[in-house]
Design an enzyme around this catalytic site. Structure first.
Site, short mmCIF file in Angstrom:
data_model
loop_
_atom_site.label_atom_id
_atom_site.label_comp_id
_atom_site.label_asym_id
_atom_site.label_seq_id
_atom_site.Cartn_x
_atom_site.Cartn_y
_atom_site.Cartn_z
NE ARG A 15 -2.00 -1.72 3.54
CZ ARG A 15 -2.61 -1.90 4.74
NH1 ARG A 15 -3.92 -1.52 5.08
NH2 ARG A 15 -1.66 -2.44 5.64
CE LYS A 75 0.39 -2.03 9.67
NZ LYS A 75 -0.78 -2.44 10.52
CE1 TYR A 94 -5.89 2.69 10.26
CE2 TYR A 94 -4.59 2.10 8.11
CZ TYR A 94 -5.97 2.27 8.86
OH TYR A 94 -7.06 2.10 8.15
CG HIS A 96 -2.54 -0.38 15.17
ND1 HIS A 96 -3.88 -0.40 15.35
CD2 HIS A 96 -2.36 -0.58 13.68
CE1 HIS A 96 -4.71 -0.49 14.31
NE2 HIS A 96 -3.91 -0.41 13.26
CD GLU A 118 -4.44 3.47 15.39
OE1 GLU A 118 -3.32 3.28 16.20
OE2 GLU A 118 -4.05 3.79 14.18
CG ASP A 270 -2.67 -4.27 13.14
OD1 ASP A 270 -1.39 -4.44 12.76
OD2 ASP A 270 -3.65 -4.08 12.30
#
Length: 371
Positions: A15, A75, A94, A96, A118, A270
């Protein structure tokens, strides 16, 4: 604003933070966008595609991080990327953080302003930047689970939907949110026997209505989880507590008592996973076996369908990227209380309560830091 889009470096992650059409929206507004060479190659975009919409191409991530005021990724930054962050630089991706102390410590040390996709909220209490990837991961979980049940993968050799004269597999989905709903949609479509466990009566009513009673929507208790997990051929872990570590709802004892050759797909990995025996895996080596139960715990599941995932993610993130670029992070955060919920780390302080509680670190109200 100067915006940087580095190439993702996590295992089998194809991605990209911004597709060319998203870049065009920024350059049309007078912002500068720098993209690392081949950043979009994994989903079919070459450097010229980005040049054509006004971006500049740089050869290394180090150049991107050095140049940009805002870094847009997919990520969480890996260790080598975290080392390149600098004070007051904006990171939008993101994160996490709840199960990841090393990353959290590095982001605190960097002094950067880190907004996590998120934990951004919306007016309905949803998580608009997590939702598209939860949709993808939920649908993929059934594909992954079906493969894990194949005998060659260590599974029992069951076909999810069975065939005439042979019972279908029992799929137990823990969590009736975005992941669970999309997993159920795929499992029902394949003809599996589907049970969904959730603690929200409203969610259970919605699921019954949505699937016309083709799923068994059960109120989630410890006893219900034990009963259905032990009967399951495939368990999907779709539990989410926004920003916090996922609760361990499936225990080691449950795993030991499950049917040999059954499988688990822990989509919550995650956030640390909702299965006690889970640990993160990669697309290169996605499964492992504990007590004859196949575990699939890939931490970037949507990366396997990178083109679909990237466009879905860009559709959600673009308005926020534009707002941050137009206003600067301080004004954007002050104006938008839902974007402010995404602020996890700022100027060396933890600004997300759930992360601070999960990692036992000091929390600072972001309003103090924003002045």
């Amino acid at each position: 604003m100067i915006i940087g889009v580095p190439k993702e470096i996590k295992n089998h992650e194809y991605r990209v933070g911004m597709v060319p059409s998203s870049v065009l929206e920024l350059t049309n507004k007078g912002h500068e966008v720098y993209v690392e060479t081949n950043a979009g190659a994994g989903i079919g975009f070459n450097d010229q595609d980005y040049i054509d919409v006004g971006a500049s191409i740089l050869n290394t991530a180090a150049e991107i991080f050095a140049k940009a005021e805002m870094i847009v990724k997919v990520k969480e930054p890996q260790a080598v990327e975290r080392a390149m962050l600098r004070e007051d630089q904006l990171l939008f991706t993101y994160l996490h953080l709840a199960p990841d102390l090393p990353q959290t410590e590095d982001l605190v040390k960097s002094g950067a302003v880190c907004i996590a996709y998120e934990t951004v909220t919306d007016a309905r209490g949803g998580l608009p930047l997590l939702a598209p990837m939860s949709e993808v991961a939920g649908r993929m979980s059934i594909q992954a689970g079906a493969m894990a049940l194949e005998k060659s993968k260590g599974g029992s050799g069951m076909l999810l939907g069975g065939v005439p004269g042979v019972e279908p597999a029992k799929v137990v989905i823990i969590g009736g949110g975005m992941v669970g709903t999309n997993a159920a949609q795929m499992a029902v479509g394949l003809g599996a026997d589907v049970v969904i466990l959730d603690r929200s009566i409203d969610a259970l009513r919605r699921l019954n209505a949505q699937f016309d009673n083709k799923v068994k929507a059960i109120y989630s208790t410890a006893a219900a989880i034990e009963k259905h997990v032990l009967e399951a051929d495939l368990v999907i872990g779709g539990v989410l507590v926004p920003g916090a570590a996922a609760p361990k709802l499936v225990t080691k004892e449950h795993i030991k008592a499950m049917k040999p050759g059954s499988a688990i797909v822990d989509v919550a990995i995650d956030q640390g996973g909702c299965v006690e025996t889970s640990h993160a895996t990669t697309h290169q080596d996605p499964t492992y076996i504990v007590d004859d139960v196949v575990h699939y715990c890939v931490a970037n599941m949507p990366g396997a369908v990178a083109r679909t995932s990237t466009f879905a993610l860009n559709n959600a993130t673009l308005p926020y990227i534009i707002k941050l670029a137009d206003l600067g992070y301080r004004e954007a955060l002050l104006q938008d209380k839902h974007l402010l919920k995404g602020l996890n780390v700022m100027h060396g302080k933890i600004t997300c309560k759930e992360v601070s509680e999960a990692l036992n670190l000091e929390y600072v109200d972001p309003a103090i830091l924003l002045g």
